[in-house]
Design a protein around this motif. Structure first.
Motif: not given
Ligand code: A3P
Length: 344
Positions: A79-82, A232-235, A245-250, A263-267
């Motif tokens: 959710q946060e990433m998207v 999840f395991e790929d995240l 991948k998500v950015a591309d999709f959107l 990336e550092s926000h989402l770790i």
């Protein structure tokens, strides 16, 4: 006014033994109880049907994004990433709660124990009230929606209209994470052991399960251009790759600098201390300021929603027998499918 699409599913009749097991495991749902709904027996409070009918008719727009998951599979993380990708990494505007401020949690009313829902309706807590009772229709477009409902309980037009991101997690870690979650949210017998819970989990006798029909229904849609299927395991393994991948999709492109920042926000360590995503407000059941929340985080009353964020943590929790039982169940359920889970 458009005529509502009739909701085609009912709660399945349940035996007295089932009711007894549910009541012992999840007493908070008494006296209404839990019941399996629809063709896969998706478990919800027995009085959920009117809510489900409403969700089946939820408005869906072409710019909307729905995050569809089973609980504990990386929903909050995604959710946060998207939201940040869609909003050009606007971290200032992200300083408000994921739900209810930025996302609509579709079935929160339906999955909440009846008594608790009524207490919130009549109580004074503005955050919980907004979370539970803001109509989706009142949210600005594009709408961000989070749901744990299986696809067949979502609006029938969903995949033809909006973008859907499905996140799956290996069932062993999800089971451990869910066991913790139901304790934190006081939704299970606190004295239940993880091995007892695993038996209920395998049997699909836990709210918002069974596991495999939910995942496989989405997996079968993985080639739909409006569906992005993530693990999840790929995240965990390649967060940066998943962000791209998500950015591309959107349909968004991020600069190298934006990717670094996101990336550092989402770790895990930054998500864990971020009060807007770590559920401390909802857990505290009171609207606190960011400073108050940070102080609470630093105190001994730590929230446990962001628990470990690891792959393979189940090894520290399951007995050998439970692990073997789970493996056999996973093999049985996945026979003939191409889906592979990484369990650590
Ligand atoms: P654990 O209980 O195993 O720690 P959901 O949002 O679907 O309820 O999922 C919650 C799970 O995702 C929790 O798992 C939580 O810690 C984990 N999680 C959330 N943000 C994460 C992050 N940034 N990195 C790794 N795991 C994260």
């Amino acid at each position: 006014m458009t005529t509502p699409v009739p909701f085609p599913y009912e709660a399945q009749p349940v035996s007295a033994e089932f009711q007894k097991r549910m009541s012992a495991a999840y007493p908070v749902f008494d006296p209404v109880g839990l019941a399996p709904f629809g063709p896969t027996g998706y478990i919800m409070p027995a009085d959920a049907r009117p809510f489900l009918e409403q969700h089946y008719n939820a408005p869906v727009g072409p710019d909307d994004v729905w995050i569809v998951t089973l609980p504990k599979c990386g929903t909050t993380w995604t959710q946060e990433m998207v939201w940040l990708i869609k909003n050009d990494c606007d971290y200032e505007s992200a300083k408000c709660l994921l739900s209810p401020d930025r996302y609509h949690f579709l079935e929160i009313c339906a999955i909440t124990a009846t008594q608790c829902r009524e207490e919130i309706r009549q109580g004074q807590n503005p955050v919980s009230k907004r979370l539970m009772f803001t109509p989706l229709q009142e949210r600005p477009e594009p709408r961000f929606v989070k749901t744990h409902l299986p696809l067949h309980l979502c609006p029938p037009t969903l995949l033809d209209t909006a973008k859907v991101i499905y996140v799956a997690r290996n069932p062993k870690d999800m089971c451990v994470s869910y066991f913790n979650h139901l304790k934190v949210f006081e939704e299970r017998d606190p004295n239940m052991s993880i091995d007892e819970f695993a038996n209920l989990f395998i049997a699909g006798e836990v709210s918002q399960l069974p596991f495999f029909p939910h995942v496989l229904e989405a997996w079968n849609q993985r080639h739909n251009p409006n569906m992005l299927f993530l693990f999840f395991e790929d995240l965990k393994r390649d967060l940066r790759g998943c962000i791209k991948k998500v950015a591309d999709f959107l349909g968004k492109s991020l600069t190298g600098e934006q990717l670094d920042g996101l990336e550092s926000h989402l770790i895990f360590s930054s998500m864990k201390k971020n009060p807007w995503v770590n559920k401390s407000v909802i857990l505290a059941y009171s609207p606190l300021t960011a400073e108050q929340l940070a102080a609470k985080e630093a105190s001994s009353q730590k929230t446990e929603f962001m628990r470990k964020g690891e792959t393979g943590d189940w090894k520290k929790h399951f007995s050998k027998e439970t692990s073997a039982k789970m493996d056999a169940w996973i093999d049985r359920e996945l026979a003939g499918t191409e889906i592979k889970f990484v369990t650590g």
